[in-house]
Enzyme design. Structure first.
Site, PDB file in Angstrom:
ATOM      1  CE  LYS A  44      -6.364 -43.364  38.548  1.00  0.00           C
ATOM      2  NZ  LYS A  44      -6.758 -43.846  37.393  1.00  0.00           N
ATOM      3  N   GLY A  45      -4.358 -49.611  40.219  1.00  0.00           N
ATOM      4  CA  GLY A  45      -4.230 -51.353  41.118  1.00  0.00           C
ATOM      5  C   GLY A  45      -3.420 -51.259  41.880  1.00  0.00           C
ATOM      6  CD  GLU A 100      -1.044 -56.129  35.879  1.00  0.00           C
ATOM      7  OE1 GLU A 100      -0.924 -55.137  36.773  1.00  0.00           O
ATOM      8  OE2 GLU A 100      -0.617 -55.442  34.897  1.00  0.00           O
ATOM      9  CG  ASP A 101      -4.272 -54.715  39.279  1.00  0.00           C
ATOM     10  OD1 ASP A 101      -4.035 -55.249  38.818  1.00  0.00           O
ATOM     11  OD2 ASP A 101      -5.427 -54.300  39.191  1.00  0.00           O
ATOM     12  CG  ASP A 104      -9.245 -61.953  35.187  1.00  0.00           C
ATOM     13  OD1 ASP A 104      -9.660 -62.750  35.296  1.00  0.00           O
ATOM     14  OD2 ASP A 104     -10.132 -60.415  34.281  1.00  0.00           O
ATOM     15  CE  LYS A 132     -10.207 -62.893  39.212  1.00  0.00           C
ATOM     16  NZ  LYS A 132     -11.345 -61.703  38.652  1.00  0.00           N
ATOM     17  CG  PHE A 153     -14.837 -57.875  40.589  1.00  0.00           C
ATOM     18  CD1 PHE A 153     -14.500 -58.193  38.857  1.00  0.00           C
ATOM     19  CD2 PHE A 153     -15.116 -57.477  40.763  1.00  0.00           C
ATOM     20  CE1 PHE A 153     -13.792 -56.580  38.885  1.00  0.00           C
ATOM     21  CE2 PHE A 153     -14.260 -56.052  40.730  1.00  0.00           C
ATOM     22  CZ  PHE A 153     -14.279 -55.670  39.506  1.00  0.00           C
ATOM     23  CB  VAL A 154     -10.509 -59.582  44.130  1.00  0.00           C
ATOM     24  CG1 VAL A 154     -10.756 -61.550  44.791  1.00  0.00           C
ATOM     25  CG2 VAL A 154     -10.016 -59.410  43.209  1.00  0.00           C
ATOM     26  CG  ASP A 160     -11.084 -49.557  40.219  1.00  0.00           C
ATOM     27  OD1 ASP A 160     -11.094 -50.439  39.556  1.00  0.00           O
ATOM     28  OD2 ASP A 160     -12.211 -49.447  39.695  1.00  0.00           O
ATOM     29  NE  ARG A 166      -8.408 -47.066  41.679  1.00  0.00           N
ATOM     30  CZ  ARG A 166      -8.221 -48.112  40.451  1.00  0.00           C
ATOM     31  NH1 ARG A 166      -7.180 -49.012  40.760  1.00  0.00           N
ATOM     32  NH2 ARG A 166      -8.931 -48.324  39.612  1.00  0.00           N
TER      33      ARG A 166
END
Ligand code: 5GP
Length: 181
Positions: A44-45, A100-101, A104, A132, A153-154, A160, A166
């Site tokens: 969902k990101g 992509e959101d 990582d 990242k 962590f964002v 989310d 979100r």
């Protein structure tokens, strides 16, 4: 659950995100002119970023969606990733851009890249809103990056924490949700 009072600080505000998204859109337009572009948004990101990015790419395109769920608690990626929604469009011989959101460890993106590559697209690249570099464990064809972030962590702009945040218009760091590493 608390909401805005849980925000530590804003890392990227609306103006900065908009400016960077427009730049990426221009770059992608230049690179994909004359190609058969299929944009695959990872739910969902990436839904907020993709809505803005696709409208910043002044080219004909097909948009589709995949959903990948990684199981686990808290803020660390687990290695167990499951495809819960597959793309519907036939990508064979086409130029696929995954949106992509965040990349990582890269495990989630690599999973989708492998999944789509066997369907024989002509090209397969990734555009991530956030990256990242310090956390990356596997290679992904990351061609476009909105912003690099450190080991924090964002949330917001689609990302989310426990399903919330979100809808925040900016990208922010949360209080007391430092990485467990
Ligand atoms: P990776 O597989 O690259 O380690 O992580 C991919 C997924 O983990 C992302 O698509 C995102 O859902 C989640 N993730 C990783 N880092 C963050 C972060 O800082 N904030 C949020 N909200 N999600 C993250």
């Amino acid at each position: 659950m608390a909401y805005k009072e849980d925000i530590e600080r804003v890392l990227f505000d609306r103006d900065l995100i908009e400016q960077r998204t427009l730049e990426l859109g221009r770059q992608i337009k230049a690179d994909y002119t004359g190609k058969d572009l299929v944009v695959v948004t990872v739910l969902k990101g990436a839904f907020v970023f993709a809505a803005d990015l696709t409208r910043a790419i002044d080219l004909p395109m097909v948009v589709d969606f995949a959903e990948i769920v990684s199981y686990g608690e808290g803020t660390e990626t687990t290695e167990e990733v499951v495809l819960t929604k597959d793309v519907a469009v036939n990508v064979k011989g086409r130029d696929v851009l995954i949106v992509e959101d965040i990349v990582d460890t890269g495990l989630t993106t690599a999973f989708l890249v492998d999944h789509l590559r066997i369907r024989d697209p002509r090209s397969l690249e990734v555009c991530a809103l956030l990256y990242k570099p310090a956390k990356q464990r596997v290679e992904v064809p990351l061609r476009y990056v909105g912003f690099e972030v450190g080991d924090v962590f964002v949330v917001g702009y689609g990302l989310d924490y426990a399903g919330k945040f979100r809808n925040l218009p900016e990208i922010a760091a949360l209080k007391q949700v430092a990485s467990e590493e």
